[in-house]
Design an enzyme around this catalytic site. Structure first.
Site, PDB file in Angstrom:
ATOM      1  N   ASP A   1      -5.949   7.529  -5.174  1.00 52.27           N
ATOM      2  CA  ASP A   1      -6.166   8.953  -4.870  1.00 52.27           C
ATOM      3  C   ASP A   1      -6.949   9.100  -3.558  1.00 52.27           C
ATOM      4  O   ASP A   1      -6.550   9.850  -2.642  1.00 52.27           O
ATOM      5  CB  ASP A   1      -6.934   9.568  -6.053  1.00 52.27           C
ATOM      6  CG  ASP A   1      -6.975  11.086  -6.032  1.00 52.27           C
ATOM      7  OD1 ASP A   1      -6.307  11.698  -5.172  1.00 52.27           O
ATOM      8  OD2 ASP A   1      -7.682  11.658  -6.886  1.00 52.27           O
TER       9      ASP A   1
ATOM     10  N   ASP B   1       0.862  -1.179   0.000  1.00 53.06           N
ATOM     11  CA  ASP B   1       0.000   0.000   0.000  1.00 53.06           C
ATOM     12  C   ASP B   1       0.902   1.234   0.000  1.00 53.06           C
ATOM     13  O   ASP B   1       1.665   1.449   0.944  1.00 53.06           O
ATOM     14  CB  ASP B   1      -0.865  -0.048   1.270  1.00 53.06           C
ATOM     15  CG  ASP B   1      -1.804   1.138   1.393  1.00 53.06           C
ATOM     16  OD1 ASP B   1      -1.619   2.149   0.684  1.00 53.06           O
ATOM     17  OD2 ASP B   1      -2.732   1.049   2.215  1.00 53.06           O
TER      18      ASP B   1
HETATM   19  N1  AR6 Z   1      -1.420   1.622  -3.001  1.00 47.23           N
HETATM   20  C1  AR6 Z   1      -0.898   1.272  -4.205  1.00 47.23           C
HETATM   21  N2  AR6 Z   1      -1.627   1.087  -5.304  1.00 47.23           N
HETATM   22  C2  AR6 Z   1      -2.965   1.239  -5.201  1.00 47.23           C
HETATM   23  C3  AR6 Z   1      -3.603   1.597  -3.996  1.00 47.23           C
HETATM   24  C4  AR6 Z   1      -2.762   1.790  -2.857  1.00 47.23           C
HETATM   25  N3  AR6 Z   1      -3.268   2.134  -1.669  1.00 47.23           N
HETATM   26  N4  AR6 Z   1      -4.941   1.678  -4.226  1.00 47.23           N
HETATM   27  C5  AR6 Z   1      -5.143   1.354  -5.514  1.00 47.23           C
HETATM   28  N5  AR6 Z   1      -3.958   1.085  -6.117  1.00 47.23           N
HETATM   29  P1  AR6 Z   1      -6.629   3.966  -9.671  1.00 47.23           P
HETATM   30  P2  AR6 Z   1      -6.313   5.447 -12.208  1.00 47.23           P
HETATM   31  C6  AR6 Z   1      -3.664   0.707  -7.511  1.00 47.23           C
HETATM   32  O1  AR6 Z   1      -8.003   3.537 -10.040  1.00 47.23           O
HETATM   33  O2  AR6 Z   1      -6.617   4.221 -12.984  1.00 47.23           O
HETATM   34  C7  AR6 Z   1      -9.425   8.192  -8.978  1.00 47.23           C
HETATM   35  O3  AR6 Z   1     -10.788   8.374  -8.735  1.00 47.23           O
HETATM   36  C8  AR6 Z   1      -4.791   0.085  -8.322  1.00 47.23           C
HETATM   37  O4  AR6 Z   1      -4.876  -1.308  -8.052  1.00 47.23           O
HETATM   38  O5  AR6 Z   1      -6.384   4.412  -8.273  1.00 47.23           O
HETATM   39  O6  AR6 Z   1      -5.130   6.281 -12.610  1.00 47.23           O
HETATM   40  C9  AR6 Z   1      -8.764   9.489  -9.431  1.00 47.23           C
HETATM   41  O7  AR6 Z   1      -9.281  10.618  -8.769  1.00 47.23           O
HETATM   42  C10 AR6 Z   1      -4.301   0.355  -9.741  1.00 47.23           C
HETATM   43  O8  AR6 Z   1      -3.372  -0.646 -10.158  1.00 47.23           O
HETATM   44  O9  AR6 Z   1      -6.098   5.174 -10.621  1.00 47.23           O
HETATM   45  C11 AR6 Z   1      -9.075   9.504 -10.890  1.00 47.23           C
HETATM   46  O10 AR6 Z   1     -10.377   9.965 -11.136  1.00 47.23           O
HETATM   47  C12 AR6 Z   1      -3.552   1.674  -9.622  1.00 47.23           C
HETATM   48  O11 AR6 Z   1      -3.379   1.898  -8.206  1.00 47.23           O
HETATM   49  C13 AR6 Z   1      -8.981   8.043 -11.280  1.00 47.23           C
HETATM   50  O12 AR6 Z   1      -9.275   7.314 -10.079  1.00 47.23           O
HETATM   51  C14 AR6 Z   1      -4.265   2.868 -10.216  1.00 47.23           C
HETATM   52  O13 AR6 Z   1      -5.676   2.748 -10.014  1.00 47.23           O
HETATM   53  C15 AR6 Z   1      -7.612   7.658 -11.756  1.00 47.23           C
HETATM   54  O14 AR6 Z   1      -7.621   6.340 -12.233  1.00 47.23           O
END
Ligand code: AR6
Length: 171
Positions: free
Chosen positions: A33, A9
């Site tokens: 985020d 995480d």
């Molecule tokens: N630590 C590490 N990786 C993580 C964590 C964490 N705590 N939580 C999720 N991931 P995403 P995007 C991974 O959806 O696709 C938001 O609403 C997850 O498994 O977080 O760039 C923003 O405000 C995935 O592999 O980001 C934008 O609107 C990766 O992080 C939108 O989502 C990215 O998933 C951005 O979408």
């Protein structure tokens, strides 16, 4: 410069800077985020408000507030449509601009989540290739304050894909 992958995480890392996969408003959202904003506390939102948003591929820095990380770099990944809308260039820009910004602030360690591969739908395989290639290009680009680039995989499958790309590109 070391380039490595770890499973975990990103909000728990004691590191100079973690990168946030944000949206253009920079005001928080779901996924990583949301997790970063929850762990950093309400001051992060106040700091983000002053940034006035960001364009896709851009990167902006705030303090880490209640996070163990000192700083957060907020970058906006591309929403994946069909791969013909400049998605790859925009994803490359996220990594490159974040690394440049960390160097500008003389930071030594930076952790990235797999930008765009969650809610924004970027295929993991291609996103991992771009992430690894861009980090390696940055390393070869010349001296930098950055000593460690960490890719943080939230699940085992992501970790495997990134690890394979790191090994593929070993020189
Ligand atoms: N630590 C590490 N990786 C993580 C964590 C964490 N705590 N939580 C999720 N991931 P995403 P995007 C991974 O959806 O696709 C938001 O609403 C997850 O498994 O977080 O760039 C923003 O405000 C995935 O592999 O980001 C934008 O609107 C990766 O992080 C939108 O989502 C990215 O998933 C951005 O979408």
């Amino acid at each position: 410069m070391k380039i490595e992958v770890v499973k975990g995480d990103i909000t728990e890392l004691e590191i100079d800077v973690i990168v946030n996969a944000a949206n253009k408003s920079l005001m928080g959202g779901g996924g990583v985020d949301g997790a970063i904003h929850r762990a950093a506390g309400p001051e992060l939102k106040e700091a983000c408000r002053k940034l006035n948003g960001a364009a896709t591929g851009e990167a902006k820095l705030t303090k880490g507030f209640d996070l163990p990380a000192k700083y957060v770099i907020h970058t906006v990944g591309p929403v994946f449509k069909d791969g013909r809308q400049g998605e790859a260039d925009k994803l490359r820009a996220c990594y490159w601009n974040s690394l440049q910004l960390a160097h500008k602030y003389q930071l030594e360690s930076i952790a990235f989540p797999a930008i765009s591969t969650g809610i924004y739908g970027y295929p993991m395989e291609e996103a991992a290739r771009i992430a690894v290639k861009t980090a390696q290009a940055f390393k070869e680009n010349g001296p930098s304050t950055i000593k460690t680039i960490l890719f943080v995989a939230y699940d085992h499958e992501t970790e495997k894909v990134i690890r394979r790309h790191l090994q593929l590109n070993k020189n």
